[in-house]
Scaffold this motif. Structure first.
Motif, PDB file in Angstrom:
ATOM      1  N   VAL A 108     -67.425 -84.563 -41.828  1.00 11.20           N
ATOM      2  CA  VAL A 108     -67.198 -85.181 -40.521  1.00 11.20           C
ATOM      3  C   VAL A 108     -65.962 -84.509 -39.925  1.00 11.20           C
ATOM      4  CG1 VAL A 108     -66.652 -87.327 -39.291  1.00 11.20           C
ATOM      5  CG2 VAL A 108     -68.114 -87.407 -41.318  1.00 11.20           C
ATOM      6  N   VAL A 109     -66.044 -84.139 -38.659  1.00 10.07           N
ATOM      7  CA  VAL A 109     -64.861 -83.618 -37.974  1.00 10.07           C
ATOM      8  C   VAL A 109     -64.545 -84.578 -36.833  1.00 10.07           C
ATOM      9  CG1 VAL A 109     -63.871 -81.684 -36.684  1.00 10.07           C
ATOM     10  CG2 VAL A 109     -65.516 -81.240 -38.515  1.00 10.07           C
ATOM     11  N   LEU A 110     -63.300 -85.028 -36.783  1.00 12.51           N
ATOM     12  CA  LEU A 110     -62.838 -85.881 -35.691  1.00 12.51           C
ATOM     13  C   LEU A 110     -61.862 -85.072 -34.878  1.00 12.51           C
ATOM     14  CD1 LEU A 110     -62.383 -88.966 -37.937  1.00 12.51           C
ATOM     15  CD2 LEU A 110     -63.640 -89.041 -35.799  1.00 12.51           C
ATOM     16  N   MET A 111     -62.225 -84.826 -33.639  1.00  9.05           N
ATOM     17  CA  MET A 111     -61.440 -83.917 -32.821  1.00  9.05           C
ATOM     18  C   MET A 111     -60.975 -84.640 -31.573  1.00  9.05           C
ATOM     19  SD  MET A 111     -63.047 -80.280 -31.837  1.00  9.05           S
ATOM     20  CE  MET A 111     -63.049 -79.422 -33.387  1.00  9.05           C
ATOM     21  N   GLY A 112     -59.690 -84.493 -31.242  1.00 13.58           N
ATOM     22  CA  GLY A 112     -59.213 -85.140 -30.024  1.00 13.58           C
ATOM     23  C   GLY A 112     -57.699 -85.187 -29.972  1.00 13.58           C
ATOM     24  N   GLY A 113     -57.202 -85.671 -28.867  1.00 12.42           N
ATOM     25  CA  GLY A 113     -55.755 -85.682 -28.633  1.00 12.42           C
ATOM     26  C   GLY A 113     -55.023 -86.716 -29.476  1.00 12.42           C
ATOM     27  N   GLY A 117     -57.290 -92.257 -31.942  1.00 11.03           N
ATOM     28  CA  GLY A 117     -58.023 -93.008 -32.973  1.00 11.03           C
ATOM     29  C   GLY A 117     -58.641 -92.171 -34.085  1.00 11.03           C
ATOM     30  N   LYS A 118     -58.253 -90.899 -34.194  1.00 12.99           N
ATOM     31  CA  LYS A 118     -58.846 -90.037 -35.237  1.00 12.99           C
ATOM     32  C   LYS A 118     -58.492 -90.536 -36.632  1.00 12.99           C
ATOM     33  CE  LYS A 118     -56.688 -86.335 -33.862  1.00 12.99           C
ATOM     34  NZ  LYS A 118     -55.865 -86.957 -32.787  1.00 12.99           N
ATOM     35  N   THR A 119     -57.202 -90.786 -36.848  1.00 15.75           N
ATOM     36  CA  THR A 119     -56.782 -91.225 -38.181  1.00 15.75           C
ATOM     37  C   THR A 119     -57.343 -92.622 -38.477  1.00 15.75           C
ATOM     38  OG1 THR A 119     -54.791 -89.895 -38.014  1.00 15.75           O
ATOM     39  CG2 THR A 119     -54.766 -91.628 -39.664  1.00 15.75           C
ATOM     40  N   ILE A 202     -63.629 -85.111 -44.531  1.00 20.60           N
ATOM     41  CA  ILE A 202     -63.440 -85.592 -43.160  1.00 20.60           C
ATOM     42  C   ILE A 202     -62.188 -84.884 -42.674  1.00 20.60           C
ATOM     43  CG2 ILE A 202     -62.893 -87.538 -41.650  1.00 20.60           C
ATOM     44  CD1 ILE A 202     -64.377 -89.405 -43.467  1.00 20.60           C
ATOM     45  N   VAL A 203     -62.301 -84.147 -41.595  1.00 15.86           N
ATOM     46  CA  VAL A 203     -61.149 -83.427 -41.059  1.00 15.86           C
ATOM     47  C   VAL A 203     -60.790 -84.039 -39.716  1.00 15.86           C
ATOM     48  CG1 VAL A 203     -60.310 -81.175 -40.282  1.00 15.86           C
ATOM     49  CG2 VAL A 203     -61.897 -81.301 -42.210  1.00 15.86           C
ATOM     50  N   THR A 204     -59.524 -84.366 -39.519  1.00 16.50           N
ATOM     51  CA  THR A 204     -59.116 -84.770 -38.173  1.00 16.50           C
ATOM     52  C   THR A 204     -58.230 -83.662 -37.612  1.00 16.50           C
ATOM     53  OG1 THR A 204     -56.954 -85.868 -38.389  1.00 16.50           O
ATOM     54  CG2 THR A 204     -58.889 -87.143 -39.083  1.00 16.50           C
ATOM     55  N   THR A 205     -58.418 -83.377 -36.346  1.00 15.11           N
ATOM     56  CA  THR A 205     -57.657 -82.284 -35.736  1.00 15.11           C
ATOM     57  C   THR A 205     -57.473 -82.490 -34.241  1.00 15.11           C
ATOM     58  OG1 THR A 205     -57.592 -79.892 -35.406  1.00 15.11           O
ATOM     59  CG2 THR A 205     -59.768 -80.887 -35.456  1.00 15.11           C
ATOM     60  N   ASN A 206     -56.369 -81.980 -33.755  1.00 13.99           N
ATOM     61  CA  ASN A 206     -56.133 -81.995 -32.308  1.00 13.99           C
ATOM     62  C   ASN A 206     -56.601 -80.686 -31.673  1.00 13.99           C
ATOM     63  OD1 ASN A 206     -54.130 -80.612 -33.741  1.00 13.99           O
ATOM     64  ND2 ASN A 206     -52.641 -80.844 -32.091  1.00 13.99           N
ATOM     65  N   THR A 234     -70.992 -83.896 -38.938  1.00 13.07           N
ATOM     66  CA  THR A 234     -71.060 -84.718 -37.742  1.00 13.07           C
ATOM     67  C   THR A 234     -69.734 -84.510 -37.027  1.00 13.07           C
ATOM     68  OG1 THR A 234     -72.358 -86.341 -38.941  1.00 13.07           O
ATOM     69  CG2 THR A 234     -71.323 -87.084 -36.894  1.00 13.07           C
ATOM     70  N   ILE A 235     -69.799 -84.146 -35.765  1.00 15.33           N
ATOM     71  CA  ILE A 235     -68.558 -83.912 -35.024  1.00 15.33           C
ATOM     72  C   ILE A 235     -68.387 -85.017 -33.991  1.00 15.33           C
ATOM     73  CG2 ILE A 235     -67.326 -82.272 -33.530  1.00 15.33           C
ATOM     74  CD1 ILE A 235     -69.069 -80.111 -35.027  1.00 15.33           C
ATOM     75  N   LEU A 236     -67.251 -85.682 -34.088  1.00 17.82           N
ATOM     76  CA  LEU A 236     -66.973 -86.778 -33.158  1.00 17.82           C
ATOM     77  C   LEU A 236     -65.767 -86.403 -32.310  1.00 17.82           C
ATOM     78  CD1 LEU A 236     -67.239 -89.698 -35.750  1.00 17.82           C
ATOM     79  CD2 LEU A 236     -68.956 -89.112 -34.037  1.00 17.82           C
ATOM     80  N   HIS A 237     -65.910 -86.557 -31.005  1.00 24.89           N
ATOM     81  CA  HIS A 237     -64.805 -86.229 -30.099  1.00 24.89           C
ATOM     82  C   HIS A 237     -64.162 -87.521 -29.604  1.00 24.89           C
ATOM     83  CE1 HIS A 237     -65.703 -81.925 -29.787  1.00 24.89           C
ATOM     84  NE2 HIS A 237     -66.965 -82.297 -29.915  1.00 24.89           N
TER      85      HIS A 237
END
Ligand code: ADP
Ligand code: MG
Length: 259
Positions: A108-113, A117-119, A202-206, A234-237
């Motif tokens: 899962v990749v969580l991408m956003g500023g 809410g990524k973490t 699960i990767v979170t990134t800005n 699954t990529i979530l923005h």
């Protein structure tokens, strides 16, 4: 009806203790009383008692999994305001929480500023995966990289990698917040290559993918990492203004209105 207590058979509690059957040891008097009251058969009584041991163990194991995951703060999906993140599909997230992606070694990749809410989502998903009785470890990308650099220095890199590979899901938080040096970037790359198709991330990134070369210091390495992570992902923005900021502003407005 008789109210005399059921007498404790000699050795029972000691034997249960020897077998490490703690729940059975503490619960048998209550269940035995209940069985007598309900005129329950021996087989059913035994089945109920054993089943209590099984569920008690599972509960303790799950508590241990949550502790071992070392989440910085516990967050739940119930506590996530999906209305504030219309780009994040709730059903997709709930599906991920069933932990099938972990069994499929998917990512899962969580991408956003910042503050979107990524973490929170990564932690809540990690917690849900723990509750499905899987081994999870939460780390920031910087922590992981430092740990790998340290392990390499001490000649224990392969042991460290082996240790991490015991977790079925590794959550790498904040990829892209801190740039690495070449060695760190190479070690992180090595880690991703190693877990690829064997474990879940699960990767979170800005950072959008185009900018991952800033993290891995090399366009080819970045492309290889993206390729591996995204292959089954699954990529979530997450979007918009920082939730905290928005929340604070709303409270401010409410306060002004109340005045
Ligand atoms: P990020 O990791 O994207 O920087 P966080 O997940 O740390 O952001 O979110 C910052 C704070 O705001 C946390 O306390 C988090 O629980 C809260 N938060 C962010 N988005 C939401 C949301 N949609 N619903 C509920 N709380 C949220
Ligand atoms: Mg974060």
């Amino acid at each position: 009806m008789s109210t005399t207590r059921i007498e404790e058979p000699p050795h029972l509690v000691a034997d249960l203790k020897t077998l490490c059957l703690a729940t059975m040891g503490s619960q048998w008097p209550r269940l035995a009383e209940e069985a007598r009251r309900k005129r329950q058969g021996h087989a059913d009584f035994l089945a109920d008692l054993v089943s209590l041991e099984v569920s008690g163990r599972r509960e303790r194991r799950i508590q241990r999994r949550v502790k071992d995951a070392r989440f910085p703060v516990l967050k739940t999906l119930d506590g996530f305001d999906f209305a504030a993140q219309p780009e994040v599909d709730r059903d997709t997230v709930l599906e991920l929480a069933r932990a099938d992606f972990v069994d499929a070694q998917a990512n899962v990749v969580l991408m956003g500023g910042v503050g979107t809410g990524k973490t929170h989502l990564a932690t809540a998903l990690g917690l849900a995966v723990c509750q499905k009785d899987r081994r999870v470890r939460f780390l920031t990308a910087a922590d992981l990289t430092n740990a790998l650099v340290e392990a390499k220095k001490a000649g224990r890199l392969s042991r460290k990698l082996e240790q991490l590979a015991r977790f079925e899901l590794v959550i790498l938080d904040e990829l892209g917040y801190v740039p690495f040096d070449k060695e760190g970037a190479d070690l992180l790359f090595g880690f991703v290559a190693r877990v690829y198709e064997r474990r879940s991330l699960i990767v979170t990134t800005n950072l959008p993918f185009q900018r991952w070369s800033e993290v891995f210091l090399d366009a080819t390495a970045a492309a290889a990492v993206i390729d591996r992570i995204v292959h089954h992902a699954t990529i979530l923005h997450t979007q918009g203004e920082s939730y905290r900021l928005r929340d604070a502003k709303e409270r401010l407005v409410e306060g002004e209105e109340a005045e």
